[in-house]
Design an enzyme around this catalytic site. Structure first.
Site, PDB file in Angstrom:
ATOM      1  N   CYS A   2       0.822  -1.216   0.000  1.00 42.97           N
ATOM      2  CA  CYS A   2       0.000   0.000   0.000  1.00 42.97           C
ATOM      3  C   CYS A   2       0.856   1.267   0.000  1.00 42.97           C
ATOM      4  CB  CYS A   2      -0.873   0.041   1.238  1.00 42.97           C
ATOM      5  SG  CYS A   2      -1.855  -1.426   1.464  1.00 42.97           S
ATOM      6  N   ARG A  27       5.223   0.475  -6.083  1.00 43.31           N
ATOM      7  CA  ARG A  27       5.189  -0.355  -4.877  1.00 43.31           C
ATOM      8  C   ARG A  27       4.286  -1.576  -5.056  1.00 43.31           C
ATOM      9  NH1 ARG A  27       6.735   2.674  -0.271  1.00 43.31           N
ATOM     10  NH2 ARG A  27       5.394   1.487   1.096  1.00 43.31           N
ATOM     11  N   TRP A  74      -2.854  -2.741  -1.681  1.00 42.11           N
ATOM     12  CA  TRP A  74      -2.391  -4.064  -2.099  1.00 42.11           C
ATOM     13  C   TRP A  74      -3.131  -5.036  -1.189  1.00 42.11           C
ATOM     14  CZ3 TRP A  74       0.494  -8.221  -0.092  1.00 42.11           C
ATOM     15  CH2 TRP A  74       1.073  -9.060  -1.040  1.00 42.11           C
ATOM     16  N   ASN A 100      -1.863   2.029   5.731  1.00 40.39           N
ATOM     17  CA  ASN A 100      -0.895   1.090   5.163  1.00 40.39           C
ATOM     18  C   ASN A 100      -0.433   0.199   6.323  1.00 40.39           C
ATOM     19  OD1 ASN A 100       1.309  -0.210   4.073  1.00 40.39           O
ATOM     20  ND2 ASN A 100       2.531   1.636   3.733  1.00 40.39           N
ATOM     21  N   GLY A 101      -0.449  -1.126   6.112  1.00 42.65           N
ATOM     22  CA  GLY A 101      -0.023  -2.033   7.179  1.00 42.65           C
ATOM     23  C   GLY A 101      -1.085  -3.097   7.414  1.00 42.65           C
ATOM     24  N   GLU A 502      20.082 -15.089  -8.512  1.00 45.34           N
ATOM     25  CA  GLU A 502      19.556 -13.762  -8.792  1.00 45.34           C
ATOM     26  C   GLU A 502      18.983 -13.693 -10.220  1.00 45.34           C
ATOM     27  OE1 GLU A 502      18.559 -11.354  -7.233  1.00 45.34           O
ATOM     28  OE2 GLU A 502      18.586  -9.660  -8.607  1.00 45.34           O
ATOM     29  N   LYS A 506      15.105 -12.799 -11.140  1.00 52.09           N
ATOM     30  CA  LYS A 506      14.720 -11.717 -12.057  1.00 52.09           C
ATOM     31  C   LYS A 506      13.752 -12.235 -13.111  1.00 52.09           C
ATOM     32  CE  LYS A 506      15.534  -8.907 -10.406  1.00 52.09           C
ATOM     33  NZ  LYS A 506      16.175  -8.735  -9.172  1.00 52.09           N
ATOM     34  N   GLU A 509      10.307 -12.976 -11.645  1.00 48.17           N
ATOM     35  CA  GLU A 509       9.598 -11.767 -11.223  1.00 48.17           C
ATOM     36  C   GLU A 509       8.916 -11.059 -12.382  1.00 48.17           C
ATOM     37  OE1 GLU A 509      11.765  -9.567  -7.528  1.00 48.17           O
ATOM     38  OE2 GLU A 509      12.994  -9.762  -9.296  1.00 48.17           O
ATOM     39  N   HIS A 525      21.697 -34.608  -8.817  1.00 53.38           N
ATOM     40  CA  HIS A 525      20.958 -35.132  -7.664  1.00 53.38           C
ATOM     41  C   HIS A 525      19.466 -34.819  -7.764  1.00 53.38           C
ATOM     42  CE1 HIS A 525      24.750 -36.264  -5.893  1.00 53.38           C
ATOM     43  NE2 HIS A 525      25.199 -35.056  -6.201  1.00 53.38           N
ATOM     44  N   LYS A 622       7.233  -3.436  -4.354  1.00 53.44           N
ATOM     45  CA  LYS A 622       8.608  -2.971  -4.195  1.00 53.44           C
ATOM     46  C   LYS A 622       9.009  -2.966  -2.731  1.00 53.44           C
ATOM     47  CE  LYS A 622      12.402  -1.018  -5.707  1.00 53.44           C
ATOM     48  NZ  LYS A 622      13.319  -1.966  -6.361  1.00 53.44           N
TER      49      LYS A 622
HETATM   50  C1  G6P Z   1      10.573  -7.263  -2.649  1.00 51.78           C
HETATM   51  C2  G6P Z   1      11.089  -6.662  -3.937  1.00 51.78           C
HETATM   52  C3  G6P Z   1      12.478  -7.220  -4.235  1.00 51.78           C
HETATM   53  C4  G6P Z   1      13.407  -6.955  -3.065  1.00 51.78           C
HETATM   54  C5  G6P Z   1      12.836  -7.488  -1.752  1.00 51.78           C
HETATM   55  C6  G6P Z   1      13.617  -6.963  -0.557  1.00 51.78           C
HETATM   56  O1  G6P Z   1      10.338  -8.606  -2.821  1.00 51.78           O
HETATM   57  O2  G6P Z   1      10.221  -6.958  -5.002  1.00 51.78           O
HETATM   58  O3  G6P Z   1      12.989  -6.585  -5.392  1.00 51.78           O
HETATM   59  O4  G6P Z   1      14.640  -7.567  -3.303  1.00 51.78           O
HETATM   60  O5  G6P Z   1      11.487  -7.027  -1.581  1.00 51.78           O
HETATM   61  O6  G6P Z   1      13.460  -5.579  -0.504  1.00 51.78           O
HETATM   62  P1  G6P Z   1      14.427  -4.609   0.277  1.00 51.78           P
HETATM   63  O7  G6P Z   1      13.843  -3.243   0.072  1.00 51.78           O
HETATM   64  O8  G6P Z   1      14.397  -5.053   1.706  1.00 51.78           O
HETATM   65  O9  G6P Z   1      15.777  -4.747  -0.330  1.00 51.78           O
END
Ligand code: G6P
Length: 627
Positions: A2, A27, A74, A100-101, A502, A506, A509, A525, A622
């Protein structure tokens, strides 16, 4: 997650509120709404879907109010729908709230309020808040000596005392014209200030086009905001002043600057963001300079363990951090996912240093994991990109990545900055520990180097990232071929395995393609059973001492019909790989900063080929401000 926006000033609030929400879109959200107040009447416009849908709602253009609150939701409690969208009102239509929360005890509060005659119209946890404020206000309001704003503030304090969980809230009411009350606990909220107008937002970049002067609200703080005043209060209703923070970020750095998407812009910003992270901390033939970090050599010599705790991409940066800290400082280092760490009763004491990595500095699990370590007597160090973010206010020590605002949900430049900061930090710790002249073993062949070699390699990174970004055609070609795939594999050994993780994250995502990342040696394995004709396998190979082993593993998948791309800094000639993507050579300990870039681009181009929303992938946020 949110997002919250607020405005009070002389201008018409509706467009300012909408622009603020648009700046917070990254976000992640599924509904949006605004409330403004004019002629003692609250006007609410809200619906599920995109922020811009509000512009088409009947009456939007007629909104004249010069103050208001706004929200992107959200969904957690209750599906995305008009009635669940914020703002929410109490039953008497006196108090309008965005939140928010998560209110963890909302069921109990709902029963309590229902027993007291209140009715609920949404499935949200938030709706208890305006009704609780009303409940307390009714009693306080009998006292005629206090003005309405003070009464409402008291009611807000009393209502928040009943809330368990996290919140950042804004409250408006016809009983207190031209005023917004805000409060926070474990959810972000900042107040931007300017003469004759004040702004509220979940984060700083959303307000950079208006101001660079901010107040950062702390947990359990309240503020009463008008166009020309901001008063801060604690839970005992004591009034005090707070320091303004001037933020140097440029508003244009939070805009796309001609790039199609924020993610692409942020990928291409990496030569500069890495340079900014290194800053004046690292110079050849000099000791590192961390004047923003007061960790002493006595303290470092006293610890016997480091934990690196984070989520998502930040956790992957931590995996490289572990390798660097162990190699350069010889301190055993463990990496943990914050949501696991906080509930597994980790063995921590005053001989443990806990490092928390968070781009946003607002990730709920990471903050909770930090509080846990503090309560067990460990020192905590935050690595964050956002000045004054919650995690930096909780930690004993903070160092910033200085990568500039990262807007795309999928993290790119924050990762490379976190890794480079770990490299510089490990060198700094190594110097504090007296290992300045030690031989550092960098690979399984026993090859050793000196700290100065790594320093030089780090300083060369921005130039080498630029070289990779000069020609992206091979990655585009592979993406054109691979984007129809349903599954993909990423393989690597040693530090390359952390990059495989990583790269795979990506891809998931932003392209919604299922992918797995494995240590190459683990393939046999189990996962090799999934390798079949035509499957795309991407291997990372930057450590010469592991090259032969990795090549054998790639042959095993080729034999089973896989299409392969190898990202490498080695000369791999006469191979049967379908694609070889050459990156500049560097020390294997910091090679992720280079090898991750083609993987970021690959995920980006595949997502574009599929016509997806690169910057705002489905279901993701985000800033994950709830656990
Ligand atoms: C979310 C974002 C990721 C990020 C993770 C940790 O999942 O989509 O891109 O790596 O949070 O976020 P932070 O702000 O703690 O690095």
């Amino acid at each position: 997650m949110c997002g919250i926006i607020g405005y009070v000033g002389n201008k018409q609030a509706n467009n300012i509120l909408i622009n603020g929400l648009l700046a917070l879109e990254y976000r992640g959200y599924d509904s949006a709404g605004i409330a403004t107040l004019e002629n003692n009447e609250i006007k609410i416009m809200k619906d599920k879907g995109r922020v811009k849908n509000i512009l088409d709602l009947d009456g939007y253009n007629e909104l004249q109010g010069t103050y208001g609150i706004a929200h992107t939701r959200w969904a957690t409690h209750g599906k995305p729908s008009q009635e669940n969208s914020h703002p929410h009102m109490d039953n008497s239509n006196t108090f309008t709230v965005v939140h928010n929360g998560i209110i963890e005890n909302y069921n109990e509060l709902r029963s309590f309020l229902t027993d007291n005659g209140y009715t609920f119209y949404s499935q949200t946890d938030t709706e208890v808040i305006p009704n609780l404020i009303h409940y307390y206000f009714k009693n306080i309001s009998k006292n005629t000596d206090i003005n309405n704003t003070d009464k409402i503030l008291e009611a807000v304090v009393k209502a928040t005392n009943d809330l368990k969980g996290s919140y950042a809230i804004e409250v408006i009411s016809p009983l207190m014209p031209d005023t917004i009350i805000v409060a926070r606990k474990d959810s972000p909220l900042v107040i931007g200030t300017k003469s004759d107008e004040n702004f509220i937002a979940s984060d700083i970049p959303a307000l950079l086009t208006y101001t660079k002067d901010f107040y950062l609200l702390d947990d359990n703080e309240f503020a009463v905001i008008t166009k020309d005043s901001i008063s801060f209060y604690n839970k005992d209703l004591e009034n005090y002043t707070k320091e303004i923070k001037n933020i140097e970020w440029d508003a244009s750095s939070a805009e796309k600057n001609g790039y199609e998407d924020f993610m692409l812009k942020e990928i291409f910003e990496q030569p500069n963001s890495v340079r900014e992270t290194i800053g004046s901390r690292l110079k050849l033939n000099e000791s590192c300079n961390f004047d923003d970090l007061q960790i002493t050599s006595e303290y470092l010599k006293s610890i016997n363990k480091i934990f690196i705790v984070a989520c998502g991409t930040a956790m992957h940066a931590g995996l490289v951090g572990k390798i660097l800290l162990e190699k350069l400082c010889k301190i055993p280092t463990e990496v943990d996912i914050a949501s696991e760490f906080r509930y597994r009763d980790p063995i921590i004491d005053d001989k443990t240093l806990c490092i928390y990595v968070s781009q946003s500095g607002e990730t709920a699990d990471t903050i909770a994991a930090l509080k846990l370590a503090k309560s067990k007597g460990a020192k905590t160090l935050a690595i964050s990109n956002v000045i004054g973010s919650s995690i930096t206010r909780e930690a004993d020590y903070t160092i910033y990545t200085h990568a500039g605002p990262e807007i795309a949900v999928a993290s790119t430049k924050a990762y490379t900055s976190q890794v480079v900061l770990f490299a510089v930090l490990a060198i700094h710790f190594s110097e504090l520990l007296g290992y300045d002249n030690a031989d550092i073993t960098i690979n399984s062949d026993g090859q050793t180097i000196k700290l100065d070699n790594i320093k030089k390699d780090i300083l060369d990174l921005p130039k080498k990232i630029s070289m990779i970004l000069e020609d992206t055609s091979l990655i585009k070609k592979f993406a054109d071929e691979a984007y129809t795939q349903k599954d993909m594999f990423f393989l690597g050994r040693g530090v390359d395995q952390t990059v495989a993780l990583e790269g795979s994250l990506k891809l998931k995502e932003i392209s919604y393609i299922h992918s797995e990342a494995y240590a190459s040696g683990e393939l046999k394995h189990g996962p090799i059973a999934l390798i079949e004709n035509g499957i795309h396998v991407i291997s990372i190979l930057t450590d010469p001492s592991l090259a032969k082993k990795s090549i054998s593993n790639i042959q095993e998948v080729i034999t089973r019909g896989a299409k392969t791309m190898v990202i490498t800094n080695q000369d791999l000639e006469n191979t049967n790989f379908d694609y070889i993507y050459k990156i500049p050579e560097t020390n294997p300990l910091i090679s992720p900063i280079l090898s991750v870039i083609p993987l970021q681009l690959l995920a980006y181009y595949i997502s574009k080929n599929k016509g997806l929303d690169v910057d705002k992938p489905r279901n993701l946020a985000k800033s994950v401000t709830v656990e």
